[in-house]
Design a protein around this motif. Structure first.
Motif, PDB file in Angstrom:
ATOM      1  N   VAL A  83      58.675  31.752 -25.135  1.00 55.04           N
ATOM      2  CA  VAL A  83      59.232  32.477 -24.001  1.00 55.04           C
ATOM      3  C   VAL A  83      58.713  31.899 -22.684  1.00 55.04           C
ATOM      4  O   VAL A  83      59.446  31.812 -21.685  1.00 55.04           O
ATOM      5  CB  VAL A  83      58.942  33.989 -24.114  1.00 55.04           C
ATOM      6  N   ALA A  84      57.455  31.475 -22.647  1.00 54.54           N
ATOM      7  CA  ALA A  84      56.910  30.875 -21.434  1.00 54.54           C
ATOM      8  C   ALA A  84      57.518  29.504 -21.168  1.00 54.54           C
ATOM      9  O   ALA A  84      57.738  29.116 -20.016  1.00 54.54           O
ATOM     10  CB  ALA A  84      55.391  30.770 -21.544  1.00 54.54           C
ATOM     11  N   TYR A 100      58.703  38.901 -18.708  1.00 54.08           N
ATOM     12  CA  TYR A 100      59.555  37.720 -18.836  1.00 54.08           C
ATOM     13  C   TYR A 100      61.039  38.049 -18.637  1.00 54.08           C
ATOM     14  O   TYR A 100      61.822  37.155 -18.304  1.00 54.08           O
ATOM     15  CB  TYR A 100      59.337  37.069 -20.197  1.00 54.08           C
ATOM     16  N   TYR A 119      60.785  30.219 -19.538  1.00 54.50           N
ATOM     17  CA  TYR A 119      60.602  30.755 -18.194  1.00 54.50           C
ATOM     18  C   TYR A 119      60.217  29.653 -17.204  1.00 54.50           C
ATOM     19  O   TYR A 119      60.668  29.653 -16.049  1.00 54.50           O
ATOM     20  CB  TYR A 119      59.528  31.836 -18.215  1.00 54.50           C
ATOM     21  N   VAL A 157      53.069  36.651 -14.763  1.00 58.69           N
ATOM     22  CA  VAL A 157      54.137  36.961 -15.705  1.00 58.69           C
ATOM     23  C   VAL A 157      53.537  37.037 -17.109  1.00 58.69           C
ATOM     24  O   VAL A 157      52.905  36.074 -17.570  1.00 58.69           O
ATOM     25  CB  VAL A 157      55.247  35.897 -15.654  1.00 58.69           C
ATOM     26  N   HIS A 158      53.730  38.169 -17.770  1.00 63.73           N
ATOM     27  CA  HIS A 158      53.188  38.341 -19.120  1.00 63.73           C
ATOM     28  C   HIS A 158      53.989  39.429 -19.818  1.00 63.73           C
ATOM     29  O   HIS A 158      55.017  39.887 -19.309  1.00 63.73           O
ATOM     30  CB  HIS A 158      51.694  38.688 -19.075  1.00 63.73           C
ATOM     31  N   HIS A 159      53.549  39.839 -21.005  1.00 63.58           N
ATOM     32  CA  HIS A 159      54.258  40.874 -21.765  1.00 63.58           C
ATOM     33  C   HIS A 159      53.988  42.232 -21.144  1.00 63.58           C
ATOM     34  O   HIS A 159      53.041  42.924 -21.511  1.00 63.58           O
ATOM     35  CB  HIS A 159      53.808  40.867 -23.225  1.00 63.58           C
ATOM     36  N   ILE A 195      51.392  32.262 -15.623  1.00 56.77           N
ATOM     37  CA  ILE A 195      52.030  32.685 -16.866  1.00 56.77           C
ATOM     38  C   ILE A 195      50.962  32.829 -17.940  1.00 56.77           C
ATOM     39  O   ILE A 195      50.145  31.946 -18.138  1.00 56.77           O
ATOM     40  CB  ILE A 195      53.098  31.676 -17.320  1.00 56.77           C
TER      41      ILE A 195
END
Length: 261
Positions: free
Chosen positions: A70-71, A50, A74, A21-23, A62
């Motif tokens: 944001v992480a 995300y 999440y 999970v990343h940008h 992550i």
């Protein structure tokens, strides 16, 4: 207060699938190329942003990037918590002494935790941005001009961005190979981009950094700092460190092996 790594948890270490999970889709070359699954042999990997619907995986990764808030959000989700193994990869954190309790709580949710910030290296695994693993950094060309500028597209005065007398590239999405060729052309790289600073140091170039946040003060070796008013005067003071490329590649590969142990 902080957890010690590696964590001692009873868990099934068999990894059959991975979710990173990343940008996703960021119009920023640094954010686009910081995901570790671009370079490392994760098993049955899928990439997600995300904002994508969360899904459980045997291994959820992550990062990387400056994504603490944001992480943090999440990692509170049910799908994340149901993963067998979880890893934070080179995440940028608030400076030590600012939000330590939040950082501790965030880190404690992971099986394996790492940060790109060298000022946290006495507490967590130091794993610089995984973009160092790109073959774009292999055998870069020699400099052909004294100075090039790699500038943040939204954090730079318009008059500087539009100066026709300067060799300029912005951090808007581009192929990493093209960015590295541009950076390599300069004996000195002037930048207000985090990844511009990082990549310039990987190339072993002299770096003048114009910071706009705390993240610019987290490098293993500090660049020469300047402002938009005095960056030309600081070029003569810029220092080149030995390239950190092989060291940073080794740290990423070691963390990969640790996650899969």
């Amino acid at each position: 207060m902080f957890a010690l790594w590696p964590r001692n948890r009873e868990q099934d270490q068999q990894i059959l699938n991975t979710r990173v999970v990343h940008h996703m889709g960021a119009d920023n070359v640094g954010d686009h190329y910081c995901a570790p699954d671009l370079y490392l042999p994760f098993k049955d990997v899928t990439s997600a942003g995300y904002s994508d619907p969360p899904r459980r995986a045997d291994l959820t990764v992550i990062g990387g990037g400056n994504v603490f808030d944001v992480a943090n959000k999440y990692s509170r989700g049910r799908a994340f918590r149901r993963s067998k193994i979880t890893a934070a990869w080179g995440i940028g954190l608030p400076a030590p002494g600012r939000r330590d309790a939040e950082v501790s709580d965030f880190a404690d949710r992971f099986t394996h935790f790492s940060t790109r910030d060298h000022n946290w290296s006495s507490v967590f695994d130091f794993v610089p941005c995984a973009s160092c693993l790109s073959p774009a950094f292999d055998n870069p060309p020699n400099p052909t001009q004294e100075t090039v500028l790699f500038l943040h597209r939204r954090k730079t005065p318009e008059d500087l961005l539009n100066d026709p007398g300067l060799s300029i590239l912005t951090n808007r999405f581009n192929e990493l190979e093209s960015v590295v060729r541009f950076l390599s052309a300069g004996e000195v790289i002037v930048t207000n981009s985090y990844h511009g600073t990082y990549w310039a140091q990987l190339l072993g170039r002299r770096v003048v950094c114009i910071p706009f946040g705390a993240k610019f003060h987290t490098f293993q070796n500090p660049p020469t700092y300047a402002t938009f008013e005095n960056w030309r005067d600081m070029i003569s003071q810029a220092v080149a460190y030995p390239s950190e490329l092989e060291e940073h590649r080794a740290l990423n590969k070691a963390f990969f092996e640790k996650v899969h142990a």
